[in-house]
Write a protein that holds these residues in place. Sequence first.
Motif, PDB file in Angstrom:
ATOM      1  N   ASP A   7       0.853  -1.183   0.000  1.00 13.16           N
ATOM      2  CA  ASP A   7       0.000   0.000   0.000  1.00 13.16           C
ATOM      3  C   ASP A   7       0.892   1.237   0.000  1.00 13.16           C
ATOM      4  O   ASP A   7       1.850   1.319   0.780  1.00 13.16           O
ATOM      5  N   TYR A   8       0.585   2.166  -0.875  1.00 11.95           N
ATOM      6  CA  TYR A   8       1.387   3.381  -0.976  1.00 11.95           C
ATOM      7  C   TYR A   8       0.475   4.552  -1.318  1.00 11.95           C
ATOM      8  O   TYR A   8      -0.694   4.364  -1.667  1.00 11.95           O
ATOM      9  N   VAL A  10      -0.019   8.427  -3.309  1.00 11.58           N
ATOM     10  CA  VAL A  10       0.404   9.407  -4.309  1.00 11.58           C
ATOM     11  C   VAL A  10      -0.538  10.601  -4.197  1.00 11.58           C
ATOM     12  O   VAL A  10      -1.757  10.452  -4.358  1.00 11.58           O
ATOM     13  N   ASP A  11       0.011  11.750  -3.885  1.00 11.62           N
ATOM     14  CA  ASP A  11      -0.789  12.967  -3.729  1.00 11.62           C
ATOM     15  C   ASP A  11      -1.975  12.767  -2.784  1.00 11.62           C
ATOM     16  O   ASP A  11      -3.098  13.216  -3.053  1.00 11.62           O
ATOM     17  N   GLY A  12      -1.718  12.058  -1.693  1.00 15.06           N
ATOM     18  CA  GLY A  12      -2.739  11.880  -0.671  1.00 15.06           C
ATOM     19  C   GLY A  12      -3.755  10.792  -0.941  1.00 15.06           C
ATOM     20  O   GLY A  12      -4.652  10.569  -0.122  1.00 15.06           O
ATOM     21  N   GLN A  13      -3.645  10.102  -2.077  1.00 15.99           N
ATOM     22  CA  GLN A  13      -4.584   9.032  -2.397  1.00 15.99           C
ATOM     23  C   GLN A  13      -3.899   7.684  -2.221  1.00 15.99           C
ATOM     24  O   GLN A  13      -2.713   7.529  -2.523  1.00 15.99           O
ATOM     25  N   SER A  14      -4.656   6.693  -1.761  1.00 16.01           N
ATOM     26  CA  SER A  14      -4.113   5.365  -1.493  1.00 16.01           C
ATOM     27  C   SER A  14      -4.142   4.486  -2.746  1.00 16.01           C
ATOM     28  O   SER A  14      -5.124   4.477  -3.497  1.00 16.01           O
ATOM     29  N   TYR A  15      -3.057   3.731  -2.942  1.00 23.08           N
ATOM     30  CA  TYR A  15      -2.938   2.783  -4.051  1.00 23.08           C
ATOM     31  C   TYR A  15      -2.420   1.456  -3.499  1.00 23.08           C
ATOM     32  O   TYR A  15      -1.706   1.431  -2.493  1.00 23.08           O
ATOM     33  N   THR A  16      -2.762   0.374  -4.172  1.00 24.73           N
ATOM     34  CA  THR A  16      -2.361  -0.949  -3.707  1.00 24.73           C
ATOM     35  C   THR A  16      -1.714  -1.727  -4.849  1.00 24.73           C
ATOM     36  O   THR A  16      -2.360  -1.999  -5.868  1.00 24.73           O
ATOM     37  N   GLY A  17      -0.433  -2.077  -4.675  1.00 35.31           N
ATOM     38  CA  GLY A  17       0.305  -2.849  -5.668  1.00 35.31           C
ATOM     39  C   GLY A  17       0.622  -4.243  -5.164  1.00 35.31           C
ATOM     40  O   GLY A  17       0.385  -4.581  -3.997  1.00 35.31           O
ATOM     41  N   TYR A  18       1.175  -5.056  -6.049  1.00 35.34           N
ATOM     42  CA  TYR A  18       1.500  -6.446  -5.734  1.00 35.34           C
ATOM     43  C   TYR A  18       2.876  -6.761  -6.289  1.00 35.34           C
ATOM     44  O   TYR A  18       3.099  -6.663  -7.497  1.00 35.34           O
ATOM     45  N   LEU A  19       3.804  -7.111  -5.408  1.00 32.93           N
ATOM     46  CA  LEU A  19       5.182  -7.416  -5.801  1.00 32.93           C
ATOM     47  C   LEU A  19       5.426  -8.908  -5.662  1.00 32.93           C
ATOM     48  O   LEU A  19       5.088  -9.503  -4.627  1.00 32.93           O
ATOM     49  N   ALA A  20       6.014  -9.514  -6.701  1.00 32.10           N
ATOM     50  CA  ALA A  20       6.320 -10.949  -6.679  1.00 32.10           C
ATOM     51  C   ALA A  20       7.779 -11.154  -7.065  1.00 32.10           C
ATOM     52  O   ALA A  20       8.299 -10.477  -7.951  1.00 32.10           O
ATOM     53  N   TRP A  21       8.435 -12.115  -6.401  1.00 28.38           N
ATOM     54  CA  TRP A  21       9.825 -12.419  -6.720  1.00 28.38           C
ATOM     55  C   TRP A  21      10.166 -13.828  -6.220  1.00 28.38           C
ATOM     56  O   TRP A  21       9.439 -14.413  -5.419  1.00 28.38           O
ATOM     57  N   ASP A  22      11.275 -14.351  -6.708  1.00 30.88           N
ATOM     58  CA  ASP A  22      11.777 -15.654  -6.295  1.00 30.88           C
ATOM     59  C   ASP A  22      12.782 -15.417  -5.178  1.00 30.88           C
ATOM     60  O   ASP A  22      13.883 -14.920  -5.427  1.00 30.88           O
ATOM     61  N   MET A  64      -3.190   2.005 -10.963  1.00 26.99           N
ATOM     62  CA  MET A  64      -3.334   3.326 -11.574  1.00 26.99           C
ATOM     63  C   MET A  64      -4.657   4.004 -11.227  1.00 26.99           C
ATOM     64  O   MET A  64      -4.863   5.168 -11.585  1.00 26.99           O
ATOM     65  N   PHE A  65      -5.552   3.309 -10.554  1.00 25.26           N
ATOM     66  CA  PHE A  65      -6.876   3.863 -10.265  1.00 25.26           C
ATOM     67  C   PHE A  65      -7.074   4.237  -8.798  1.00 25.26           C
ATOM     68  O   PHE A  65      -7.854   5.142  -8.487  1.00 25.26           O
ATOM     69  N   GLY A  66      -6.424   3.549  -7.887  1.00 27.04           N
ATOM     70  CA  GLY A  66      -6.643   3.769  -6.463  1.00 27.04           C
ATOM     71  C   GLY A  66      -7.071   2.489  -5.789  1.00 27.04           C
ATOM     72  O   GLY A  66      -7.700   1.612  -6.400  1.00 27.04           O
ATOM     73  N   SER A  67      -6.749   2.352  -4.511  1.00 31.71           N
ATOM     74  CA  SER A  67      -7.036   1.122  -3.765  1.00 31.71           C
ATOM     75  C   SER A  67      -8.514   0.737  -3.852  1.00 31.71           C
ATOM     76  O   SER A  67      -9.403   1.569  -3.618  1.00 31.71           O
ATOM     77  N   GLY A  68      -8.740  -0.511  -4.210  1.00 33.71           N
ATOM     78  CA  GLY A  68     -10.098  -1.040  -4.286  1.00 33.71           C
ATOM     79  C   GLY A  68     -10.856  -0.685  -5.548  1.00 33.71           C
ATOM     80  O   GLY A  68     -12.008  -1.110  -5.708  1.00 33.71           O
ATOM     81  N   GLU A  92       1.343  10.191 -14.633  1.00 32.20           N
ATOM     82  CA  GLU A  92       2.803  10.069 -14.628  1.00 32.20           C
ATOM     83  C   GLU A  92       3.334   9.971 -13.199  1.00 32.20           C
ATOM     84  O   GLU A  92       4.246   9.169 -12.920  1.00 32.20           O
ATOM     85  N   ALA A  93       2.769  10.755 -12.292  1.00 35.82           N
ATOM     86  CA  ALA A  93       3.209  10.720 -10.897  1.00 35.82           C
ATOM     87  C   ALA A  93       2.959   9.347 -10.284  1.00 35.82           C
ATOM     88  O   ALA A  93       3.783   8.837  -9.509  1.00 35.82           O
ATOM     89  N   ARG A  94       1.824   8.741 -10.621  1.00 32.47           N
ATOM     90  CA  ARG A  94       1.521   7.402 -10.108  1.00 32.47           C
ATOM     91  C   ARG A  94       2.534   6.386 -10.615  1.00 32.47           C
ATOM     92  O   ARG A  94       2.988   5.525  -9.861  1.00 32.47           O
ATOM     93  N   PHE A  95       2.868   6.505 -11.894  1.00 34.67           N
ATOM     94  CA  PHE A  95       3.842   5.562 -12.461  1.00 34.67           C
ATOM     95  C   PHE A  95       5.219   5.784 -11.845  1.00 34.67           C
ATOM     96  O   PHE A  95       5.902   4.834 -11.470  1.00 34.67           O
ATOM     97  N   ARG A  96       5.633   7.047 -11.755  1.00 37.77           N
ATOM     98  CA  ARG A  96       6.964   7.338 -11.208  1.00 37.77           C
ATOM     99  C   ARG A  96       7.082   6.874  -9.751  1.00 37.77           C
ATOM    100  O   ARG A  96       8.133   6.381  -9.333  1.00 37.77           O
ATOM    101  N   THR A  97       6.020   7.037  -8.981  1.00 36.19           N
ATOM    102  CA  THR A  97       6.042   6.578  -7.596  1.00 36.19           C
ATOM    103  C   THR A  97       6.222   5.069  -7.533  1.00 36.19           C
ATOM    104  O   THR A  97       7.026   4.552  -6.748  1.00 36.19           O
ATOM    105  N   ALA A  98       5.465   4.349  -8.361  1.00 35.28           N
ATOM    106  CA  ALA A  98       5.576   2.891  -8.398  1.00 35.28           C
ATOM    107  C   ALA A  98       6.970   2.466  -8.856  1.00 35.28           C
ATOM    108  O   ALA A  98       7.560   1.530  -8.302  1.00 35.28           O
ATOM    109  N   GLN A  99       7.505   3.165  -9.847  1.00 32.47           N
ATOM    110  CA  GLN A  99       8.853   2.848 -10.328  1.00 32.47           C
ATOM    111  C   GLN A  99       9.881   3.052  -9.210  1.00 32.47           C
ATOM    112  O   GLN A  99      10.768   2.220  -9.012  1.00 32.47           O
ATOM    113  N   SER A 100       9.742   4.134  -8.481  1.00 36.78           N
ATOM    114  CA  SER A 100      10.666   4.416  -7.392  1.00 36.78           C
ATOM    115  C   SER A 100      10.567   3.349  -6.295  1.00 36.78           C
ATOM    116  O   SER A 100      11.592   2.900  -5.749  1.00 36.78           O
TER     117      SER A 100
END
Length: 241
Positions: A7-8, A10-22, A64-68, A92-100
């Motif tokens: 959960d992260y 961007v500009d005060g709005q909540s977003y939820t991503g999913y990270l996977a790795w070995d 890119m839309f917001g949590s939920g 762009e800010a949402r993408f850059r935040t996720a990239q960071s």
Amino acid sequence: MASEVIDYAVDGQSYTGYLAWDDRIADKRPGIILVHEWWGQNAFMRDQADQLARHGYRAFAVDMFGSGKHTDDPAEAQNLSDAARKNPVALEARFRTAQSLLQQHTSVDPTRIAAQGYCFGGEVALNMARLGLELRGVVSFHGALASNISSQKGGVQAEIQVYTGGADVMIPPQQVGAFVEEMQVAGAKLTLISYPGVLHGFTNPIATERGEKLGLPLAYNREAAEDARQGALHFYQRIFS
């Protein structure tokens, strides 16, 4: 395999991503940002992240839309994607935040990052390449190729691969031709593969069922999906080597 819901904000709005790795791989690995279809960040995108993780990549299915905010209703999906497109600076800010976030993960080599998008997400990933973001590569699966963002000559840093359906009414031949011309003028390195007779959404196994249920020109194509998947894997192996 390991995964983490992130959960992260961007500009005060909540977003939820999913990270996977070995987690058996100790050294830092390349990271791939996955951008979802207009349906939002869902099980399909998390599965795509898991698949890339099995090949040794750190895959981050971003939001890119917001949590939920995800849906199976095409009208709502249209509203969500239209709202995102209306504010390209915020997108762009949402993408850059996720990239960071991906670059800062302890398992990721921050100098080896790519983006992979589907449908709406393919459009987003290609626009990030147009904007000159530091990405080794961008892969688009049945993504929109037209954009209000114009690439600048010499400004596209990412090498680009596009996989599109030859019978995709949402991405007609005129749009494909205009995109190729745009990338040539920009001096971008581009590979574009068009599959004859293939419709929109061809990588998603539920596309045919969804298309029939909703009356949309969508269809899964196993042969095209596997060819595109293998093509992308070979692409990543080359650009990250």
